[in-house]
Design a protein around this motif. Structure first.
Motif, PDB file in Angstrom:
ATOM      1  N   GLY A   8      17.688 -16.862   5.179  1.00 48.87           N
ATOM      2  CA  GLY A   8      18.628 -16.381   4.174  1.00 48.87           C
ATOM      3  C   GLY A   8      18.674 -14.877   4.076  1.00 48.87           C
ATOM      4  O   GLY A   8      19.445 -14.322   3.329  1.00 48.87           O
ATOM      5  N   SER A   9      17.843 -14.178   4.807  1.00 50.36           N
ATOM      6  CA  SER A   9      17.838 -12.719   4.758  1.00 50.36           C
ATOM      7  C   SER A   9      18.361 -12.194   6.088  1.00 50.36           C
ATOM      8  O   SER A   9      17.738 -12.383   7.107  1.00 50.36           O
ATOM      9  CB  SER A   9      16.421 -12.213   4.514  1.00 50.36           C
ATOM     10  N   ASN A  10      19.497 -11.539   6.061  1.00 47.25           N
ATOM     11  CA  ASN A  10      20.082 -11.020   7.294  1.00 47.25           C
ATOM     12  C   ASN A  10      19.867  -9.519   7.434  1.00 47.25           C
ATOM     13  O   ASN A  10      20.588  -8.852   8.131  1.00 47.25           O
ATOM     14  CB  ASN A  10      21.571 -11.366   7.353  1.00 47.25           C
ATOM     15  N   GLY A  11      18.861  -8.980   6.724  1.00 44.83           N
ATOM     16  CA  GLY A  11      18.568  -7.563   6.808  1.00 44.83           C
ATOM     17  C   GLY A  11      19.354  -6.719   5.827  1.00 44.83           C
ATOM     18  O   GLY A  11      19.175  -5.516   5.767  1.00 44.83           O
ATOM     19  N   VAL A  12      20.251  -7.319   5.057  1.00 48.97           N
ATOM     20  CA  VAL A  12      21.045  -6.595   4.075  1.00 48.97           C
ATOM     21  C   VAL A  12      20.434  -6.822   2.696  1.00 48.97           C
ATOM     22  O   VAL A  12      20.208  -7.947   2.287  1.00 48.97           O
ATOM     23  CB  VAL A  12      22.514  -7.076   4.089  1.00 48.97           C
ATOM     24  N   VAL A  13      20.156  -5.726   1.989  1.00 49.34           N
ATOM     25  CA  VAL A  13      19.593  -5.831   0.646  1.00 49.34           C
ATOM     26  C   VAL A  13      20.732  -6.059  -0.342  1.00 49.34           C
ATOM     27  O   VAL A  13      21.690  -5.297  -0.368  1.00 49.34           O
ATOM     28  CB  VAL A  13      18.817  -4.540   0.275  1.00 49.34           C
ATOM     29  N   GLY A  68      11.693  -0.178  -4.745  1.00 46.24           N
ATOM     30  CA  GLY A  68      11.017  -1.358  -4.220  1.00 46.24           C
ATOM     31  C   GLY A  68      11.997  -2.502  -4.069  1.00 46.24           C
ATOM     32  O   GLY A  68      13.175  -2.397  -4.415  1.00 46.24           O
ATOM     33  N   LEU A  69      11.505  -3.603  -3.549  1.00 46.23           N
ATOM     34  CA  LEU A  69      12.315  -4.787  -3.365  1.00 46.23           C
ATOM     35  C   LEU A  69      11.702  -5.942  -4.133  1.00 46.23           C
ATOM     36  O   LEU A  69      10.478  -6.057  -4.224  1.00 46.23           O
ATOM     37  CB  LEU A  69      12.390  -5.168  -1.885  1.00 46.23           C
ATOM     38  N   VAL A  91      15.758 -10.589  -2.985  1.00 44.56           N
ATOM     39  CA  VAL A  91      16.636 -10.909  -4.103  1.00 44.56           C
ATOM     40  C   VAL A  91      17.425  -9.676  -4.541  1.00 44.56           C
ATOM     41  O   VAL A  91      18.582  -9.765  -4.910  1.00 44.56           O
ATOM     42  CB  VAL A  91      15.816 -11.465  -5.289  1.00 44.56           C
ATOM     43  N   GLY A  92      16.772  -8.495  -4.522  1.00 48.51           N
ATOM     44  CA  GLY A  92      17.448  -7.276  -4.950  1.00 48.51           C
ATOM     45  C   GLY A  92      16.514  -6.082  -4.931  1.00 48.51           C
ATOM     46  O   GLY A  92      15.390  -6.160  -4.432  1.00 48.51           O
TER      47      GLY A  92
END
Length: 101
Positions: A8-13, A68-69, A91-92
């Protein structure tokens, strides 16, 4: 311990912004912890106060910029063996932090 899967993570925040609150104490009930926070919406100096109970004086939190993430991590246990796999999703971004002393 297994490998982390970034499903679900494509490298885009994501554009979602969060505030990290370093709550002073052990949280047993999320709703009660949130209810104890008192915030103000001042543009120049936002404040987040914490009241332990109605009779107590509120603790003033110090808000500062932060970077941070926020990750959502899930542990997947396999029914056979002791191996575990983890799934992590961004998540953000955490843009501000509140600390209590």
């Amino acid at each position: 311990v297994g490998m982390a899967d970034t499903k679900g993570s494509n490298g885009v925040v994501p554009d979602k912004e969060f505030v990290c609150i370093n709550f002073p104490g052990h949280v047993l009930n999320d709703e009660n912890a949130i209810r104890r926070l008192i915030g103000t919406d001042k543009e120049e100096a936002p404040q987040v106060m914490l009241r332990r109970d109605i009779q107590a004086k509120a603790l003033e939190g110090t808000m500062s910029a932060s970077g941070g993430l926020l990750l959502k991590v899930r542990r997947k246990r396999k029914r056979t063996g002791n191996s575990e796999d983890f799934e992590a999703k961004i998540v953000g971004r955490i843009t501000r932090r509140v600390d209590y002393r």
